[in-house]
Scaffold this motif. Structure first.
Motif, PDB file in Angstrom:
ATOM      1  N   ARG A  45       0.604  -1.150   0.012  1.00 59.62           N
ATOM      2  CA  ARG A  45       0.211   0.053   0.062  1.00 59.62           C
ATOM      3  C   ARG A  45       0.940   1.489  -0.050  1.00 59.62           C
ATOM      4  O   ARG A  45       0.549   2.271  -0.736  1.00 59.62           O
ATOM      5  CB  ARG A  45      -0.879  -0.039   1.188  1.00 59.62           C
ATOM      6  CG  ARG A  45      -2.042  -0.995   0.816  1.00 59.62           C
ATOM      7  CD  ARG A  45      -3.109  -0.852   2.378  1.00 59.62           C
ATOM      8  NE  ARG A  45      -3.310   0.436   2.628  1.00 59.62           N
ATOM      9  CZ  ARG A  45      -4.466   0.973   2.012  1.00 59.62           C
ATOM     10  NH1 ARG A  45      -5.452   0.366   1.208  1.00 59.62           N
ATOM     11  NH2 ARG A  45      -4.996   2.253   2.075  1.00 59.62           N
ATOM     12  N   VAL A  46       1.848   1.166   0.802  1.00 59.17           N
ATOM     13  CA  VAL A  46       2.959   2.173   0.596  1.00 59.17           C
ATOM     14  C   VAL A  46       3.518   2.408  -0.888  1.00 59.17           C
ATOM     15  O   VAL A  46       3.589   3.652  -1.219  1.00 59.17           O
ATOM     16  CB  VAL A  46       4.004   2.350   1.774  1.00 59.17           C
ATOM     17  CG1 VAL A  46       5.132   3.399   1.912  1.00 59.17           C
ATOM     18  CG2 VAL A  46       3.434   2.267   3.202  1.00 59.17           C
ATOM     19  N   ARG A  47       3.904   1.249  -1.283  1.00 62.22           N
ATOM     20  CA  ARG A  47       4.737   1.361  -2.571  1.00 62.22           C
ATOM     21  C   ARG A  47       3.663   1.902  -3.830  1.00 62.22           C
ATOM     22  O   ARG A  47       4.080   2.839  -4.518  1.00 62.22           O
ATOM     23  CB  ARG A  47       4.964   0.020  -3.044  1.00 62.22           C
ATOM     24  CG  ARG A  47       6.169  -0.433  -2.235  1.00 62.22           C
ATOM     25  CD  ARG A  47       7.062  -1.241  -3.166  1.00 62.22           C
ATOM     26  NE  ARG A  47       6.117  -2.727  -3.773  1.00 62.22           N
ATOM     27  CZ  ARG A  47       5.997  -3.668  -3.053  1.00 62.22           C
ATOM     28  NH1 ARG A  47       6.497  -4.024  -1.991  1.00 62.22           N
ATOM     29  NH2 ARG A  47       5.147  -4.755  -3.754  1.00 62.22           N
ATOM     30  N   ARG A  48       2.598   1.539  -3.443  1.00 59.72           N
ATOM     31  CA  ARG A  48       1.552   2.188  -4.373  1.00 59.72           C
ATOM     32  C   ARG A  48       0.841   3.519  -4.333  1.00 59.72           C
ATOM     33  O   ARG A  48       0.100   4.082  -5.011  1.00 59.72           O
ATOM     34  CB  ARG A  48       0.332   1.198  -4.614  1.00 59.72           C
ATOM     35  CG  ARG A  48       0.566  -0.360  -5.096  1.00 59.72           C
ATOM     36  CD  ARG A  48      -0.813  -0.944  -5.530  1.00 59.72           C
ATOM     37  NE  ARG A  48      -1.469  -1.256  -4.096  1.00 59.72           N
ATOM     38  CZ  ARG A  48      -1.430  -2.491  -3.586  1.00 59.72           C
ATOM     39  NH1 ARG A  48      -0.775  -3.404  -3.912  1.00 59.72           N
ATOM     40  NH2 ARG A  48      -2.293  -2.633  -2.664  1.00 59.72           N
ATOM     41  N   GLY A  49       1.367   3.956  -3.071  1.00 58.35           N
ATOM     42  CA  GLY A  49       0.567   5.380  -2.751  1.00 58.35           C
ATOM     43  C   GLY A  49      -0.580   5.461  -2.235  1.00 58.35           C
ATOM     44  O   GLY A  49      -1.147   6.350  -2.066  1.00 58.35           O
ATOM     45  N   GLN A  50      -1.064   4.262  -1.908  1.00 60.16           N
ATOM     46  CA  GLN A  50      -2.376   4.116  -1.323  1.00 60.16           C
ATOM     47  C   GLN A  50      -2.372   4.794   0.437  1.00 60.16           C
ATOM     48  O   GLN A  50      -3.571   5.157   0.800  1.00 60.16           O
ATOM     49  CB  GLN A  50      -3.020   2.843  -1.107  1.00 60.16           C
ATOM     50  CG  GLN A  50      -3.372   2.342  -2.503  1.00 60.16           C
ATOM     51  CD  GLN A  50      -3.759   0.735  -2.570  1.00 60.16           C
ATOM     52  OE1 GLN A  50      -2.840   0.026  -2.455  1.00 60.16           O
ATOM     53  NE2 GLN A  50      -4.958   0.496  -2.862  1.00 60.16           N
ATOM     54  N   THR A  51      -1.303   4.402   0.755  1.00 64.14           N
ATOM     55  CA  THR A  51      -0.970   4.855   2.319  1.00 64.14           C
ATOM     56  C   THR A  51       0.242   5.841   2.324  1.00 64.14           C
ATOM     57  O   THR A  51       1.235   5.688   2.007  1.00 64.14           O
ATOM     58  CB  THR A  51      -0.638   3.769   3.152  1.00 64.14           C
ATOM     59  OG1 THR A  51      -1.817   3.022   3.148  1.00 64.14           O
ATOM     60  CG2 THR A  51      -0.238   4.239   4.518  1.00 64.14           C
ATOM     61  N   ARG A  52      -0.075   7.021   2.766  1.00 58.69           N
ATOM     62  CA  ARG A  52       0.833   8.166   2.854  1.00 58.69           C
ATOM     63  C   ARG A  52       1.784   8.009   4.248  1.00 58.69           C
ATOM     64  O   ARG A  52       1.234   7.573   5.085  1.00 58.69           O
ATOM     65  CB  ARG A  52       0.280   9.451   2.508  1.00 58.69           C
ATOM     66  CG  ARG A  52      -0.253   9.849   1.596  1.00 58.69           C
ATOM     67  CD  ARG A  52      -1.333  11.035   1.434  1.00 58.69           C
ATOM     68  NE  ARG A  52      -2.096  11.035   2.337  1.00 58.69           N
ATOM     69  CZ  ARG A  52      -2.554  11.880   3.317  1.00 58.69           C
ATOM     70  NH1 ARG A  52      -1.765  13.012   3.564  1.00 58.69           N
ATOM     71  NH2 ARG A  52      -3.274  12.054   4.209  1.00 58.69           N
ATOM     72  N   VAL A  53       2.894   8.305   3.955  1.00 56.18           N
ATOM     73  CA  VAL A  53       3.818   8.479   4.968  1.00 56.18           C
ATOM     74  C   VAL A  53       4.319   9.758   5.429  1.00 56.18           C
ATOM     75  O   VAL A  53       5.075  10.321   4.431  1.00 56.18           O
ATOM     76  CB  VAL A  53       5.119   7.368   4.789  1.00 56.18           C
ATOM     77  CG1 VAL A  53       6.161   7.579   6.184  1.00 56.18           C
ATOM     78  CG2 VAL A  53       4.377   5.801   4.679  1.00 56.18           C
TER      79      VAL A  53
END
Length: 210
Positions: free
Chosen positions: A130-138
């Motif tokens: 999800r982080v790689r796909r940009g679905q979850t922002r950090v």
């Protein structure tokens, strides 16, 4: 339901302060807010219990059980979920929360040791689909800064080299210790004394609401 995960592999970086303030801000804005306390110290739970008599109360949920079981216990109608993750957890330990998180807030203290200790955690986050796909922002929060000191400036320069944005710079203050003990947040007050501290939070709150 918008979900914000406050997490770091390093203990003592201010996760609970940030999680409780994010929950308070949401509740004060009229959101039906749940705070999942996955930290063994249960400080977020005690904060929410002290706050229970306020109109902008926050419902605490014990996050010490298996994550999927915890998430299944969230009441219907909740519009904001804030998770105070346990210290020392890596991305694999937080998988159930990462699957639903819209944003991950990572507090970092302004010291080389603390910054180095956070690198491994960020590396595990970077591998999550999800982080790689940009679905979850950090987003990173530089916490307990002492503005204009060399240590704080050097820390901010180091953090600027990382692939995740620094979304807030929160200054060091004993006020946070008092507020947690009262079940309150900076946002429960409107005096000039807290206005500068509230301004510190504005970029973080804007980022979380996206």
């Amino acid at each position: 339901m918008k979900t914000v995960l406050v997490a770091s592999s390093k203990g003592g970086v201010g996760k609970t302060t940030i999680a409780t303030h994010l929950a308070a801000d949401a509740a004060l804005a009229g959101e039906s807010t749940v705070l999942v306390d996955a930290d063994p110290q249960q400080s977020s739970t005690r904060w929410a219990e002290r706050r229970s008599g306020l109109e902008a109360a926050v419902l605490p949920v014990d996050g010490s059980a298996r994550h999927k079981k915890v998430l299944a216990s969230i009441p219907d109608g909740v519009t904001r979920l804030v998770v105070d993750a346990p210290a020392g957890a890596m991305a694999d330990d937080l998988d159930a929360y990462l699957e639903i998180a819209d944003a991950i807030v990572v507090p970092v203290l302004p010291s080389a040791l603390d910054i180095d200790a956070t690198v491994g955690f960020l590396n595990t986050l970077a591998k999550h689909p999800r982080v790689r796909r940009g679905q979850t922002r950090v987003g990173l929060v530089a916490n307990r800064l002492r503005p204009h000191t060399n240590a704080s400036q050097q820390a901010l320069a180091l953090l600027a080299q990382w692939p995740y944005p620094v979304i807030a710079q929160l200054r060091d203050s004993q006020a946070y210790v008092m507020l947690v003990g009262l079940g309150k947040s900076l946002f429960d007050y409107h005096s000039a004394q807290v206005r500068d501290h509230q301004d510190d939070w504005a970029p973080l709150l804007k980022w979380v609401r996206k």
